[in-house]
Design a protein around this motif. Sequence first.
Motif, PDB file in Angstrom:
ATOM      1  N   GLY A 186      25.477 -64.148 -16.665  1.00 16.53           N
ATOM      2  CA  GLY A 186      26.232 -62.961 -17.042  1.00 16.53           C
ATOM      3  C   GLY A 186      26.600 -62.908 -18.506  1.00 16.53           C
ATOM      4  O   GLY A 186      27.431 -62.078 -18.906  1.00 16.53           O
ATOM      5  N   GLN A 187      25.969 -63.749 -19.337  1.00 16.02           N
ATOM      6  CA  GLN A 187      26.222 -63.724 -20.771  1.00 16.02           C
ATOM      7  C   GLN A 187      25.301 -62.691 -21.427  1.00 16.02           C
ATOM      8  O   GLN A 187      24.083 -62.684 -21.187  1.00 16.02           O
ATOM      9  N   LEU A 188      25.878 -61.827 -22.236  1.00 15.31           N
ATOM     10  CA  LEU A 188      25.064 -60.902 -23.018  1.00 15.31           C
ATOM     11  C   LEU A 188      24.411 -61.682 -24.153  1.00 15.31           C
ATOM     12  O   LEU A 188      25.105 -62.325 -24.952  1.00 15.31           O
ATOM     13  N   VAL A 189      23.099 -61.628 -24.233  1.00 10.48           N
ATOM     14  CA  VAL A 189      22.389 -62.427 -25.247  1.00 10.48           C
ATOM     15  C   VAL A 189      21.921 -61.571 -26.418  1.00 10.48           C
ATOM     16  O   VAL A 189      21.436 -62.115 -27.418  1.00 10.48           O
ATOM     17  N   THR A 190      22.074 -60.258 -26.332  1.00  6.81           N
ATOM     18  CA  THR A 190      21.705 -59.368 -27.435  1.00  6.81           C
ATOM     19  C   THR A 190      22.996 -58.889 -28.108  1.00  6.81           C
ATOM     20  O   THR A 190      23.463 -57.773 -27.861  1.00  6.81           O
ATOM     21  N   THR A 191      23.551 -59.729 -28.952  1.00  6.11           N
ATOM     22  CA  THR A 191      24.878 -59.462 -29.506  1.00  6.11           C
ATOM     23  C   THR A 191      24.867 -59.164 -30.997  1.00  6.11           C
ATOM     24  O   THR A 191      25.928 -59.056 -31.616  1.00  6.11           O
ATOM     25  N   THR A 192      23.689 -59.021 -31.581  1.00  8.22           N
ATOM     26  CA  THR A 192      23.586 -58.613 -32.979  1.00  8.22           C
ATOM     27  C   THR A 192      22.456 -57.603 -33.086  1.00  8.22           C
ATOM     28  O   THR A 192      21.642 -57.441 -32.168  1.00  8.22           O
ATOM     29  N   LEU A 193      22.369 -56.944 -34.238  1.00  8.45           N
ATOM     30  CA  LEU A 193      21.292 -55.984 -34.448  1.00  8.45           C
ATOM     31  C   LEU A 193      19.964 -56.665 -34.760  1.00  8.45           C
ATOM     32  O   LEU A 193      18.940 -56.000 -34.898  1.00  8.45           O
ATOM     33  N   LEU A 194      19.971 -58.001 -34.863  1.00  2.34           N
ATOM     34  CA  LEU A 194      18.706 -58.733 -34.898  1.00  2.34           C
ATOM     35  C   LEU A 194      18.122 -58.854 -33.498  1.00  2.34           C
ATOM     36  O   LEU A 194      16.906 -58.944 -33.328  1.00  2.34           O
ATOM     37  N   ASP A 195      19.004 -58.881 -32.487  1.00  2.00           N
ATOM     38  CA  ASP A 195      18.557 -59.010 -31.099  1.00  2.00           C
ATOM     39  C   ASP A 195      18.411 -57.648 -30.432  1.00  2.00           C
ATOM     40  O   ASP A 195      17.531 -57.450 -29.598  1.00  2.00           O
ATOM     41  N   TYR A 196      19.316 -56.751 -30.779  1.00  2.00           N
ATOM     42  CA  TYR A 196      19.269 -55.393 -30.218  1.00  2.00           C
ATOM     43  C   TYR A 196      18.667 -54.493 -31.285  1.00  2.00           C
ATOM     44  O   TYR A 196      19.316 -54.132 -32.262  1.00  2.00           O
TER      45      TYR A 196
END
Length: 786
Positions: A703-713
Amino acid sequence: MSFPHSQSPSIAARSIGARVPRGDDPRLLTGRGQYLADIVLPGELHACFVRSSAAHARITRVSIDEARALDGVVAVWTGEDAAKFCEGIVGELEVEGCFATTMPLLARDIVRYVGEPVAVVVAESRYVAEDGCDLVDVDYEPLEPVLHPRSALEGGPSANEELPDNVALRGGKVLGDVEGAFNNAARVIEATFHSGRLSAGPMETRGVIASYDWTSRRLRLWTGSQMPHYIKYCLTAYLGFPENECEVLTPDTGGGFGQKAHIFPEEMLLPLLARELDRPVKWVEDRRENLMTATHAHEQFIDIAYAFDSDARATGVRIRATGDGGAYHQPPWSMGVEPWCTAMVTPTGVYDIPAADLIYEAAATNKTPIGAYRGVGYMAGTLVRECLMDDAARAFELSPFDIRRRSVVREFPWTNPQGIVYDEGSWLQTIDELERMVDYTAFRERQAALRAEGRFIGLGLSVFVESSGESTAMGKAHDLGGIYHDTATVKMEPNGSVTVTIGLTTQGQGHRTTMAQVVADSLGVPLEAITVRAAESTTYGWGSGTVGSRGAVIAGGAVLRASNVIRTKLVALAASMLEADPADIDLVDGAAVVLGVPGSSVSIIDLATAVYFDQSAWPADFDPTLEATLAYDPARPIFSNGGHAMIVEVAPDTGFVTVEKVFSVEDCGTVINPDIVEGQIRGGVVQGIGAALLERLVYDDSGQLVTTTLLDYHMPSMDFSPPFEIHHLETPSSHTPGGIKGMGESGLIAAPAAVLNAVNDALSHTGTVLHNIPITPEQVLRALRG
């Protein structure tokens, strides 16, 4: 109260329809805007939140002593402190089968998603507040996270104990002879789609400043909300602040897209802190907080099937839309707003399909709550409807244009299976125009030639009809509650200049420019004589929110009604001064003129001056008030329509998709400003391309969000925007002043379907068909490799 079209005069369009430059641009583009982070109040404190690191857990201990002892920290609150003032924010949707949840301002016993606020630290600076958060120690007893919506609805652990079976919303309808349609079908086309979890990702993140004066009991709250009057109401309903002593202010706001059309715990906490600490308190989130804790959007799993007769006409539809709702309803829209809209509003679209079996459901999961985002519900509904139409075109060996022509509504008024009446539209014309724009025959020849070279290009089509101008009538047509209306004030000064105040906030849509164009034609004054004030403060009037493509329709309608009061007085005064019949007076180019009598005129400035200072010029029983405040709420639902076609290229060796060109057709009734309409189309379509190809919020198995920066998202930037060809159709509404319809969401509504259809067309010779977005390179390569 609703107001019919007839209450506004027939005004010749002079400024309306012109490509007038946006009035806000010079100020904003030269850095002279004032956003929330730019506002600094004397003595302000800074808040920072301790957020849950667990998706689902019981809180066993919160230690705040070290944080309180840190030099510069003024206060530390936990859930127990906040609950003394407010148990939480209640959320639900007023539809069949919705079950309410209560979102605490700060979690007390259980956390239900990663990022949920557990404590707040207030300090002399943001730096100290963040250091204080690092000193807050929270112990958790892990609980099993609930992460997949359809598994959640089958039983097992609860994501939210208020919803023991994880059902936040469940309902539906059967309309017409669905069994007959499918039993007698020549062919049934069906598929399961998944639309990915997104963030609206506004350039400016959320923020709040609260200031309270105990001597006057006056609360001032700055927030970039799209619904400041709703925020003001909640300050009274949840916190008990007297509404007449509350003022909500909205400075320049760097984007909203629906994410800022909610009430958040932070907006309720800061007023309490400001009152208790007797100092202003400020909070501005960083991008990680925004991606983790501001509402997510659009994720659904949708089963859909169409029945077709032997002539390839659609005769029935079955749809089951399941929303991944997150841990709580996020008021006012709730986690049901996506699947309910997908199932109940969009399945037939522009097609004359007489029978429908509609099921909607939303499951609570241990993720960030789902909320509104541009094209809410419509995007996913249009995706599955239009992509299934392209699947049918391939099955029947028809062009994507021909398959749609077989079922499209051709005569109006038309009533869909839900009983909603559509009075006008250019639905068939949109399909025809898109085919002309793309030159379909030439495209197929080019596609075949490039395939021979090993290059895969494809054409995707998507057409839509959307409810626009969110109103009371629109809600009732869809079996929703709620009252929507806005007010506008128009005031003319003695020198003929005009001040207009609307109840909507603006986040870059160009409201000030379009409203000025409306007033210029109504009162005959030049644009430079008009100042438009959007709802910088809730003291200026009432607005139900900048949502649902309602700006031009609702604010424009209120402005026209108010300006008509001023117009009527100017006409009466001019008729008296020029000794003419009021029916022969027109206001144009800064003057009142007598039609058919050259040289017989009086300037608007002289008329305004006479109203204020020359009683001898007044006709009998003249009321000299050159100020009017009126409301507007359309008497009937308003619908706009349009479509997009896209050409893409898929690289077979890498799986990357490039959008070569976008063709857009838009019918929003009377076009006030083509530049602004086209800007909305371009922006919305690029957002839709991002949803189709790039953007994806990803959770791991804990349940951890792994897209937490604009490098990931990965969001699309300007260099990702393809060339556009845009064509306007105009079918003015018979129910709104000026014939205006809304269009702010149309670009995003239909763009993802056009992209997915184009990719499937590019890969059609390989037998590959994709039904999930975003279409990542990995997904394309896996499909090509079987």
